[in-house]
Design a protein around this motif. Structure first.
Motif, PDB file in Angstrom:
ATOM      1  N   UNK A 183       8.806  -2.955   9.870  1.00 56.88           N
ATOM      2  CA  UNK A 183       8.864  -4.273   9.235  1.00 56.88           C
ATOM      3  C   UNK A 183       7.604  -4.594   8.459  1.00 56.88           C
ATOM      4  N   UNK A 184       7.177  -5.840   8.515  1.00 53.81           N
ATOM      5  CA  UNK A 184       5.989  -6.299   7.797  1.00 53.81           C
ATOM      6  C   UNK A 184       5.374  -7.474   8.516  1.00 53.81           C
ATOM      7  N   UNK A 185       4.233  -7.933   8.006  1.00 51.75           N
ATOM      8  CA  UNK A 185       3.536  -9.070   8.628  1.00 51.75           C
ATOM      9  C   UNK A 185       3.481 -10.237   7.660  1.00 51.75           C
ATOM     10  N   UNK A 186       3.763 -11.413   8.182  1.00 54.42           N
ATOM     11  CA  UNK A 186       3.774 -12.649   7.405  1.00 54.42           C
ATOM     12  C   UNK A 186       2.510 -13.443   7.680  1.00 54.42           C
ATOM     13  N   UNK A 187       1.960 -14.051   6.614  1.00 57.20           N
ATOM     14  CA  UNK A 187       0.826 -14.958   6.733  1.00 57.20           C
ATOM     15  C   UNK A 187       1.206 -16.280   6.078  1.00 57.20           C
TER      16      UNK A 187
ATOM     17  N   UNK B   9      10.708  -8.113  11.600  1.00 50.66           N
ATOM     18  CA  UNK B   9      11.244  -6.784  11.878  1.00 50.66           C
ATOM     19  C   UNK B   9      12.523  -6.512  11.102  1.00 50.66           C
ATOM     20  N   UNK B  10      12.658  -5.261  10.684  1.00 50.96           N
ATOM     21  CA  UNK B  10      13.910  -4.853  10.063  1.00 50.96           C
ATOM     22  C   UNK B  10      15.085  -5.079  11.011  1.00 50.96           C
ATOM     23  N   UNK B  11      14.892  -4.807  12.283  1.00 55.00           N
ATOM     24  CA  UNK B  11      15.982  -4.913  13.254  1.00 55.00           C
ATOM     25  C   UNK B  11      16.514  -6.338  13.372  1.00 55.00           C
TER      26      UNK B  11
ATOM     27  N   UNK C  76       1.842 -21.648   1.220  1.00 53.37           N
ATOM     28  CA  UNK C  76       1.794 -20.350   0.533  1.00 53.37           C
ATOM     29  C   UNK C  76       2.034 -19.278   1.581  1.00 53.37           C
ATOM     30  N   UNK C  77       3.005 -18.399   1.316  1.00 52.43           N
ATOM     31  CA  UNK C  77       3.391 -17.369   2.280  1.00 52.43           C
ATOM     32  C   UNK C  77       3.202 -15.975   1.681  1.00 52.43           C
ATOM     33  N   UNK C  78       2.539 -15.109   2.457  1.00 51.33           N
ATOM     34  CA  UNK C  78       2.295 -13.716   2.082  1.00 51.33           C
ATOM     35  C   UNK C  78       3.081 -12.809   3.016  1.00 51.33           C
ATOM     36  N   UNK C  79       3.756 -11.829   2.449  1.00 52.76           N
ATOM     37  CA  UNK C  79       4.373 -10.757   3.237  1.00 52.76           C
ATOM     38  C   UNK C  79       3.617  -9.468   2.942  1.00 52.76           C
ATOM     39  N   UNK C  80       3.081  -8.839   3.982  1.00 49.60           N
ATOM     40  CA  UNK C  80       2.353  -7.577   3.840  1.00 49.60           C
ATOM     41  C   UNK C  80       3.208  -6.434   4.366  1.00 49.60           C
ATOM     42  N   UNK C  81       3.342  -5.379   3.553  1.00 45.50           N
ATOM     43  CA  UNK C  81       4.047  -4.169   3.955  1.00 45.50           C
ATOM     44  C   UNK C  81       3.185  -2.964   3.581  1.00 45.50           C
ATOM     45  N   UNK C  82       3.510  -1.811   4.140  1.00 46.86           N
ATOM     46  CA  UNK C  82       2.747  -0.612   3.775  1.00 46.86           C
ATOM     47  C   UNK C  82       3.501   0.643   4.172  1.00 46.86           C
ATOM     48  N   UNK C  83       2.920   1.777   3.785  1.00 46.29           N
ATOM     49  CA  UNK C  83       3.357   3.093   4.224  1.00 46.29           C
ATOM     50  C   UNK C  83       4.824   3.347   3.889  1.00 46.29           C
ATOM     51  N   UNK C  84       5.149   3.226   2.598  1.00 44.33           N
ATOM     52  CA  UNK C  84       6.495   3.532   2.135  1.00 44.33           C
ATOM     53  C   UNK C  84       6.724   5.035   2.065  1.00 44.33           C
TER      54      UNK C  84
ATOM     55  N   UNK D 101      -8.070  -9.560  13.050  1.00 45.59           N
ATOM     56  CA  UNK D 101      -7.739  -8.234  12.529  1.00 45.59           C
ATOM     57  C   UNK D 101      -6.277  -7.967  12.843  1.00 45.59           C
ATOM     58  N   UNK D 102      -5.503  -7.608  11.823  1.00 45.77           N
ATOM     59  CA  UNK D 102      -4.067  -7.442  11.990  1.00 45.77           C
ATOM     60  C   UNK D 102      -3.580  -6.154  11.348  1.00 45.77           C
ATOM     61  N   UNK D 103      -2.470  -5.658  11.861  1.00 46.05           N
ATOM     62  CA  UNK D 103      -1.702  -4.571  11.244  1.00 46.05           C
ATOM     63  C   UNK D 103      -0.394  -5.137  10.697  1.00 46.05           C
ATOM     64  N   UNK D 104       0.184  -4.428   9.723  1.00 43.85           N
ATOM     65  CA  UNK D 104       1.491  -4.842   9.211  1.00 43.85           C
ATOM     66  C   UNK D 104       2.616  -3.912   9.664  1.00 43.85           C
ATOM     67  N   UNK D 105       2.311  -2.941  10.555  1.00 47.88           N
ATOM     68  CA  UNK D 105       3.329  -1.971  10.940  1.00 47.88           C
ATOM     69  C   UNK D 105       3.652  -1.053   9.765  1.00 47.88           C
ATOM     70  N   UNK D 106       4.726  -0.328   9.838  1.00 48.95           N
ATOM     71  CA  UNK D 106       5.152   0.557   8.751  1.00 48.95           C
ATOM     72  C   UNK D 106       6.574   0.237   8.346  1.00 48.95           C
ATOM     73  N   UNK D 107       6.961   0.686   7.137  1.00 44.75           N
ATOM     74  CA  UNK D 107       8.293   0.357   6.634  1.00 44.75           C
ATOM     75  C   UNK D 107       9.087   1.590   6.214  1.00 44.75           C
ATOM     76  N   UNK D 108       8.547   2.783   6.396  1.00 46.24           N
ATOM     77  CA  UNK D 108       9.199   3.955   5.804  1.00 46.24           C
ATOM     78  C   UNK D 108      10.234   4.596   6.718  1.00 46.24           C
ATOM     79  N   UNK D 109      11.054   5.445   6.093  1.00 46.24           N
ATOM     80  CA  UNK D 109      11.990   6.310   6.799  1.00 46.24           C
ATOM     81  C   UNK D 109      11.690   7.787   6.521  1.00 46.24           C
ATOM     82  N   UNK D 110      10.690   8.065   5.686  1.00 42.41           N
ATOM     83  CA  UNK D 110      10.363   9.434   5.326  1.00 42.41           C
ATOM     84  C   UNK D 110       9.047   9.900   5.930  1.00 42.41           C
ATOM     85  N   UNK D 111       8.374   9.051   6.663  1.00 47.40           N
ATOM     86  CA  UNK D 111       7.237   9.444   7.470  1.00 47.40           C
ATOM     87  C   UNK D 111       7.638   9.214   8.917  1.00 47.40           C
ATOM     88  N   UNK D 112       6.724   8.725   9.721  1.00 46.91           N
ATOM     89  CA  UNK D 112       7.082   8.366  11.095  1.00 46.91           C
ATOM     90  C   UNK D 112       6.999   6.853  11.236  1.00 46.91           C
ATOM     91  N   UNK D 113       7.979   6.267  11.884  1.00 50.34           N
ATOM     92  CA  UNK D 113       7.996   4.851  12.217  1.00 50.34           C
ATOM     93  C   UNK D 113       8.817   4.702  13.489  1.00 50.34           C
TER      94      UNK D 113
END
Length: 350
Positions: A310-314, A330-332, A21-29, A292-304
């Protein structure tokens, strides 16, 4: 069994497939009406690269009052999560501090999210604080046994709301400033709210009920927008906590400790926290056996940061669900021609 019946429900049953089972976590759109469409491009690339069984959206989907009506919110969510719905990937969300900034209430926003057939977020008990305190069971591939739990918690907005609710006076008064003592469990004397005690007790009692139902403790992951104060311990003790990753900004945690970490430690089932909020932090650290983990950010309209976005996989194995594997995507590494040029929904280039 006060919460068990509701906690066992899921609009779409989640199951292990081929033992995994795989989870992708993203945030801060940080959604706005005239959003940068690279957001959708990146999300599609992440989904196609990771192929998650579940998408966990960890708050700040909305940027303050930019989506100030149900119509605007639904339009944005339809654009962004339409790529998730098209792939028939179950997903759920928690609210962030900027979602709370919107002038219309979270319970109204929640009704918009529930319009999507693959959104599994549950409103949560009405008698406790927050919208979207929930648990989603993940069942075995070939049986109804619960193997893993996905917990979502509403981490609220600012300390000002906390103070007003408990009649502690104006947020600028002396008592408010005393909230920042001591400095060991926060970075910058910020103003973010803490989880309420009834939320901690809801988790604790729900965890007990699920253990009694299953006949054993059920390992799990807990997602929220604002990180717990214990995240600070992670980067201040890098050798002891097996720290790995990047910290480019202060940990925006509450100034008051809710006790959620201690509750999880006592119950012994949640082994991983994941948070958003701090867009250019993506580290992981283990404290007292809890990651304890972060998922980074994914937006282009705030700061990244282009190199971190990108996001974090579990990854969870049905035969060893206590041993959660995690890594950043990573998006890159997924997008051809990254980062590219901004193209607004309106068609305007920047």
């Amino acid at each position: 069994m006060k919460y068990l019946e509701e906690n066992l429900k899921s609009k779409i049953p989640l199951r292990f497939k081929n033992g995994k089972f795989r989870i992708l976590a993203i945030s801060d759109l940080h959604g706005v009406c005239d959003y940068d469409t690279r957001l959708i491009r990146d999300l599609e690339a992440l989904l196609d690269s990771v192929k998650p069984d579940f998408l966990f959206v960890l708050g700040d989907t909305v940027w303050e009052d930019a989506l100030d009506s149900e119509e605007n919110l639904f339009s944005f969510l339809s654009d962004v999560f339409g790529v998730v719905e098209k792939r028939k990937i179950p997903w759920a969300h928690v609210f962030g501090n900027h979602d709370n900034d919107v002038v219309w209430a979270d319970f109204s926003q929640q009704s918009v999210y529930e319009k999507f057939s693959h959104n599994l977020t549950k409103r949560g008990p009405r008698e406790i604080h927050g919208i979207g305190n929930f648990v989603l069971p993940v069942k075995a591939e070939m049986s109804e046994n619960i193997v893993f739990n996905i917990w979502g918690i509403d981490s609220h907005d600012s300390m000002s709301d906390f103070m007003r609710e408990f009649n502690l006076g104006d947020p600028a008064n002396k008592w408010d400033k005393q909230c920042v003592y001591p400095s060991c469990l926060h970075d910058w004397g910020g103003c973010y709210d803490t989880l309420n005690f009834d939320q901690v007790m809801w988790y604790y009692n729900s965890s007990l009920e699920l253990e009694q139902h299953a006949g054993h403790k059920i390992p799990g992951i807990m997602g929220m927008h604002i990180p717990l104060p214990e995240y600070v311990i992670g980067y201040k003790n890098t050798a002891e906590t097996y720290y790995n990753g990047t910290r480019r900004e202060a940990v925006g945690c509450p100034v008051l400790n809710s006790g959620m970490f201690n509750a999880v430690l006592d119950r012994g089932d949640v082994k991983t926290f994941v948070a958003g909020h701090d867009h250019i932090n993506d580290y992981e650290a283990t404290y007292l056996g809890i990651k304890m983990t972060y998922d980074g950010g994914l937006n282009y309209d705030g700061y990244c940061a282009d190199d971190l976005r990108g996001g974090r996989v579990f990854d969870i194995d049905e035969n060893d669900p206590w041993n959660i594997k995690t890594f950043m995507v990573r998006s890159k590494d997924c997008v051809t021609g990254y980062p590219g040029t901004c193209l607004r929904k309106s068609g305007k280039r920047e």
